[in-house]
Design an enzyme around this catalytic site. Structure first.
Site, PDB file in Angstrom:
ATOM      1  N   LYS A 140      -0.519   6.129  -4.341  1.00 49.64           N
ATOM      2  CA  LYS A 140      -0.841   5.464  -5.845  1.00 49.64           C
ATOM      3  C   LYS A 140      -1.438   4.587  -5.778  1.00 49.64           C
ATOM      4  O   LYS A 140      -1.889   4.248  -6.975  1.00 49.64           O
ATOM      5  CB  LYS A 140       1.047   5.447  -6.117  1.00 49.64           C
ATOM      6  CG  LYS A 140       1.639   6.599  -6.439  1.00 49.64           C
ATOM      7  CD  LYS A 140       1.669   7.252  -7.822  1.00 49.64           C
ATOM      8  CE  LYS A 140       2.638   7.743  -7.835  1.00 49.64           C
ATOM      9  NZ  LYS A 140       2.301   8.815  -9.335  1.00 49.64           N
TER      10      LYS A 140
ATOM     11  N   GLU B  28       5.499   2.604 -14.908  1.00 47.95           N
ATOM     12  CA  GLU B  28       7.378   2.683 -15.264  1.00 47.95           C
ATOM     13  C   GLU B  28       6.728   3.487 -13.018  1.00 47.95           C
ATOM     14  O   GLU B  28       5.870   2.888 -13.211  1.00 47.95           O
ATOM     15  CB  GLU B  28       6.779   3.617 -16.143  1.00 47.95           C
ATOM     16  CG  GLU B  28       6.068   5.180 -15.727  1.00 47.95           C
ATOM     17  CD  GLU B  28       4.871   5.591 -15.534  1.00 47.95           C
ATOM     18  OE1 GLU B  28       4.023   3.990 -16.226  1.00 47.95           O
ATOM     19  OE2 GLU B  28       3.940   5.690 -14.490  1.00 47.95           O
TER      20      GLU B  28
ATOM     21  N   SER C  40       1.252  13.775   0.012  1.00 47.86           N
ATOM     22  CA  SER C  40       0.951  12.425  -0.991  1.00 47.86           C
ATOM     23  C   SER C  40       1.646  10.755  -0.714  1.00 47.86           C
ATOM     24  O   SER C  40       1.444   9.881  -1.070  1.00 47.86           O
ATOM     25  CB  SER C  40       1.590  12.750  -2.282  1.00 47.86           C
ATOM     26  OG  SER C  40       2.627  13.186  -2.129  1.00 47.86           O
TER      27      SER C  40
HETATM   28  C1  LIG Z   1       5.052   9.915  -2.708  1.00 43.75           C
HETATM   29  C2  LIG Z   1       4.756  10.689  -4.384  1.00 43.75           C
HETATM   30  N1  LIG Z   1       4.052  11.692  -4.228  1.00 43.75           N
HETATM   31  C3  LIG Z   1       3.704  12.395  -5.335  1.00 43.75           C
HETATM   32  C4  LIG Z   1       4.355  11.908  -6.454  1.00 43.75           C
HETATM   33  C5  LIG Z   1       4.615  12.356  -8.244  1.00 43.75           C
HETATM   34  O1  LIG Z   1       3.155  11.656  -8.761  1.00 43.75           O
HETATM   35  P1  LIG Z   1       2.498  12.630  -9.357  1.00 43.75           P
HETATM   36  O2  LIG Z   1       2.280  14.085  -9.166  1.00 43.75           O
HETATM   37  O3  LIG Z   1       1.552  12.048 -10.122  1.00 43.75           O
HETATM   38  O4  LIG Z   1       1.262  12.442  -7.611  1.00 43.75           O
HETATM   39  C6  LIG Z   1       5.136  10.273  -6.340  1.00 43.75           C
HETATM   40  C7  LIG Z   1       5.653   9.837  -7.411  1.00 43.75           C
HETATM   41  O5  LIG Z   1       6.142   9.157  -7.608  1.00 43.75           O
HETATM   42  C8  LIG Z   1       5.216  10.113  -5.192  1.00 43.75           C
HETATM   43  O6  LIG Z   1       5.315   8.984  -4.723  1.00 43.75           O
END
Ligand SMILES: Cc1ncc(COP(=O)(O)O)c(C=O)c1O
Length: 394
Positions: free
Chosen positions: A90, A112, A378
């Site tokens: 993020k 948000e 992620s």
């Molecule tokens: C570690 C992590 N992965 C994935 C996501 C999902 O978001 P996005 O689909 O925008 O990657 C989030 C959302 O808060 C997150 O914290």
């Protein structure tokens, strides 16, 4: 046809656009007219790249997961977004948008957050650049992601609970949009995913595209070719997935896999598997695939992971789905937990619950021995320890 970027009106095929109340037109139009010129300028790119390198810690490693590879008889590489400053992808977008907001002369930032990672990233970027920061967060998410709420507060952000609907991510977006309408001239809304009215999906995808840009040269360095056979990522709104897929969507040899949150199961009535349950509709300012009743009421989603607990997906992904460019899997809560414990045990890496949905694809699909499979990790699991511990002791 390109899958990467939308047309001038913000459409990816039939999805996208900007459906906003009149009071937001000036803000949205200001962004639409200026974003490319600002973020593509040499000055902006240098400033952002310096921060990504020295502040965030990029490039993040592309790690060959030997034990996981052995278990699934293929070659698994993990893109370690969990090693970024603040613990997830993020921050790539938050820093980019805070810089953009400064260039637009905005003094007040709203955001948000679901899992709290986008809120923490935004609060961090605002602390660094001395901007006021207000984060809207569903009441349920405030309870289940307490460590991130504490971090946001320490960073100087005001965390405002969203108490309507399912009290989760969707409701936090509603509150943030309401704030933006009331404070349109002073405020920039940093959307945390590839959702919202044009140009947000493209803007966020561009800031996250650093993920696949790095994968390309890192693979070249490691195995002598830039393209993997598969890229896999979880999809909430879809920003880590858009970043992971970005430089591969127009390369037909690369297969693309998205993992959505099945919750208790697609047919359980408690799910967030949008492509399995959704239909075309407008949510949060863009036309996409949305979980909704026949008369257009949004269906409350459910996922164990706050970051995937969202009843839509970004138009970039809706277009991939519609054209069969990506394969979508629905991963249930218990399956995500299983993959989180497996990665921890095999590789000594505790993943975020969101990322664990992407890892479970290893169990759902059979890969060839010489396939190169890149999975976006992620985020890290610190924020989810309470949930993990609850399941550890059962
Ligand atoms: C570690 C992590 N992965 C994935 C996501 C999902 O978001 P996005 O689909 O925008 O990657 C989030 C959302 O808060 C997150 O914290």
């Amino acid at each position: 046809m390109t899958y990467k970027n939308p047309d001038k009106n913000g459409y990816y095929g039939e999805f996208g656009g900007a459906f906003v109340p009149e009071m937001l037109y000036p803000n949205v139009e200001e962004l639409q007219h200026n974003y490319i010129e600002i973020i593509e300028s040499e000055e902006f790119k240098t400033e952002l790249n310096d921060l990504l390198k020295d502040y965030v810690g990029r490039a993040t490693p592309l790690y060959f997961a030997k034990n996981l590879s052995e278990k699934y008889s293929t070659n698994v590489y993990l893109k370690r977004e969990d090693l970024n400053h603040t613990g997830a992808h993020k921050i790539n977008n938050a820093l980019g948008q805070v810089l953009l907001a400064k260039k637009l002369g905005k003094k007040r930032i709203i955001a948000e957050t679901g899992a709290g990672q986008h809120g923490v990233a935004t609060a961090t970027a605002c602390a660094l650049m001395n901007l006021e920061c207000i984060v809207y967060m569903g009441e349920i998410d405030i309870a289940r992601q307490a460590p991130n709420v504490a971090r946001m507060k320490m960073l100087g952000a005001k965390v405002v609970p969203a108490t309507s609907g399912s009290k989760t991510l969707k409701d936090a977006v509603n509150e943030a949009l309401r704030d933006w309408i009331n404070n349109a001239t002073t405020t920039h809304y940093i959307i945390g995913s590839v959702v919202g009215p044009h140009p947000f999906p493209d803007l966020v995808a561009r800031f996250q595209s650093v993920i696949s840009e790095e994968i390309k040269w890192q693979l070249k360095e490691k195995i002598g070719r830039k393209n993997p056979d598969y890229v896999i990522a979880c999809v909430g709104g879809g920003s880590n997935a858009a970043g992971t897929f970005y430089h591969f969507v127009d390369e037909p040899s690369v297969k693309i896999i998205a993992a959505e949150a099945g919750g208790f199961g697609v047919n359980s009535g408690k799910s967030a598997a949008t492509t399995f349950l959704g239909t075309t509709g407008v949510l949060h300012g863009s036309k996409s695939i949305v979980m909704q009743t026949n008369d257009g009421q949004v269906i409350e989603p459910h996922s164990i992971s706050a970051g995937l607990d969202y009843p839509g997906i970004g138009p970039f992904h809706a277009n991939l789905f519609k054209n069969n460019r990506a394969e979508f899997f629905s991963i249930n809560d218990d399956e995500a937990l299983e993959s989180a414990f497996e990665l921890t045990k095999l590789e000594g890496i505790i993943p975020a619950l969101e990322s664990s949905h992407a890892l479970q694809v290893l169990k759902k699909k059979t890969f060839q021995k010489d396939d190169v499979v890149v999975i976006c990790l992620s985020g890290r699991g610190d924020k989810d320890m309470e949930t993990y511990l609850k399941h550890l002791s059962q």
